[in-house]
Scaffold this active site. Sequence first.
Site, PDB file in Angstrom:
ATOM      1  N   GLY A  18      36.651  51.632  31.445  1.00 13.58           N
ATOM      2  CA  GLY A  18      37.268  51.294  30.169  1.00 13.58           C
ATOM      3  C   GLY A  18      38.260  52.317  29.646  1.00 13.58           C
ATOM      4  N   GLU A  36      30.740  53.247  40.140  1.00 21.51           N
ATOM      5  CA  GLU A  36      31.535  53.233  38.912  1.00 21.51           C
ATOM      6  C   GLU A  36      31.546  54.622  38.288  1.00 21.51           C
ATOM      7  OE1 GLU A  36      31.997  49.099  37.147  1.00 21.51           O
ATOM      8  OE2 GLU A  36      30.165  49.888  36.304  1.00 21.51           O
ATOM      9  N   LYS A  44      30.708  42.017  29.498  1.00 21.77           N
ATOM     10  CA  LYS A  44      30.048  42.848  28.479  1.00 21.77           C
ATOM     11  C   LYS A  44      29.786  42.039  27.196  1.00 21.77           C
ATOM     12  CE  LYS A  44      32.521  46.726  30.432  1.00 21.77           C
ATOM     13  NZ  LYS A  44      32.840  48.130  30.322  1.00 21.77           N
ATOM     14  N   SER A  89      38.361  50.599  35.498  1.00 21.44           N
ATOM     15  CA  SER A  89      39.780  50.387  35.182  1.00 21.44           C
ATOM     16  C   SER A  89      40.567  49.737  36.329  1.00 21.44           C
ATOM     17  CB  SER A  89      40.420  51.707  34.747  1.00 21.44           C
ATOM     18  OG  SER A  89      39.817  52.169  33.551  1.00 21.44           O
ATOM     19  N   HIS A 100      23.886  49.703  34.605  1.00 19.80           N
ATOM     20  CA  HIS A 100      25.274  49.978  34.195  1.00 19.80           C
ATOM     21  C   HIS A 100      25.272  51.240  33.325  1.00 19.80           C
ATOM     22  CE1 HIS A 100      29.172  49.561  32.257  1.00 19.80           C
ATOM     23  NE2 HIS A 100      29.497  48.727  33.233  1.00 19.80           N
ATOM     24  N   ASN A 141      32.567  41.497  34.737  1.00 13.50           N
ATOM     25  CA  ASN A 141      31.572  41.904  33.739  1.00 13.50           C
ATOM     26  C   ASN A 141      32.192  41.778  32.352  1.00 13.50           C
ATOM     27  OD1 ASN A 141      29.603  43.088  32.203  1.00 13.50           O
ATOM     28  ND2 ASN A 141      29.960  45.179  32.927  1.00 13.50           N
ATOM     29  N   GLU A 181      26.676  51.946  30.688  1.00 12.52           N
ATOM     30  CA  GLU A 181      26.530  51.690  29.254  1.00 12.52           C
ATOM     31  C   GLU A 181      25.064  51.486  28.879  1.00 12.52           C
ATOM     32  OE1 GLU A 181      29.452  48.583  29.051  1.00 12.52           O
ATOM     33  OE2 GLU A 181      31.015  50.078  29.405  1.00 12.52           O
TER      34      GLU A 181
HETATM   35  C1  PEP Z   1      32.627  48.045  33.884  1.00 11.60           C
HETATM   36  O1  PEP Z   1      32.255  48.155  32.731  1.00 11.60           O
HETATM   37  O2  PEP Z   1      31.812  47.774  34.775  1.00 11.60           O
HETATM   38  C2  PEP Z   1      34.039  48.256  34.163  1.00 11.60           C
HETATM   39  C3  PEP Z   1      34.375  48.498  35.391  1.00 11.60           C
HETATM   40  O3  PEP Z   1      34.887  48.189  33.098  1.00 11.60           O
HETATM   41  P1  PEP Z   1      36.508  48.368  33.146  1.00 11.60           P
HETATM   42  O4  PEP Z   1      37.006  47.523  34.291  1.00 11.60           O
HETATM   43  O5  PEP Z   1      36.975  47.878  31.832  1.00 11.60           O
HETATM   44  O6  PEP Z   1      36.770  49.801  33.384  1.00 11.60           O
END
Ligand code: PEP
Length: 256
Positions: A174, A168, A11, A213, A96, A9, A98
């Site tokens: 992040g 998630e 973003k 992460s 998601h 992803n 976000e």
């Molecule tokens: C995400 O935004 O779906 C995500 C998992 O980001 P990160 O790997 O940076 O934590």
Amino acid sequence: MKNFLIVANWKLNGNIKMISSFFETLKLNLSAYANKSTIVFAPSDVYLERVYQCINDMNIFLAAQNVDINLKGAFTGESSILMLKDIGVKYIIIGHSERRLFHQETNDFIAKKFLLVKKLKLIPILCVGETEKEKQNGQTKQVIKEQLSCIFQKLGNSAFRNTVIAYEPIWAIGTGFSAHPKDVQLIHEFIKNYIRKHDPSSINETIVQYGGSVNHSNAKEFLKQSDINGLLIGSASLNPQEFLKIIRIACHITGE
Ligand code: PEP
């Protein structure tokens, strides 16, 4: 044999130069691992076609990071499922955190998108997960149950056939603080049991992946858990060398 689904992803990141050099690196190094995992890229809509050109001769698929609930018409600034399908998109990330947070997307709104994506024969990747506060209050399972039950209400018991769920935890996205693989295993087990309760024969048709992460140092421990079927990767997927390391790890586990 496990076949992992690894989704990148990107973003709101990337540009033409980055995309060219990313896929040049990938092309040079990926062939040995092709076919062992399913690899998917979700760039910004602006770059979907460019990424599509780069992955054309590779066994890689395309995802959109979001979609509108309308198929066409006066909806300035949106992209429709028909358009995304038209340019070769196979998966669509729905809900998601976000989007839930910055665009006030509710469970009900997300369920509408999920329904439409399935109806038009693309594969939804539904993101679920709890906030830090919900985790501290011991509400993780309840939150996930609500996120999933909204989909069951709209689509019925077979809602999750041929779909992807990405667990998630919001506090892990992040932040550099991933969840513990054993805790994630328990949540994935819970998600699969919850789906099984509605649709006993469908569980092998639902992929449950982890995101938050993930990097090359922790990927192995996640992928070794029996109910983790793949990874949704943000920041670590922007660096081709780092991403390749994760793919190699997935492929080694697949081959074990
Ligand atoms: C995400 O935004 O779906 C995500 C998992 O980001 P990160 O790997 O940076 O934590």
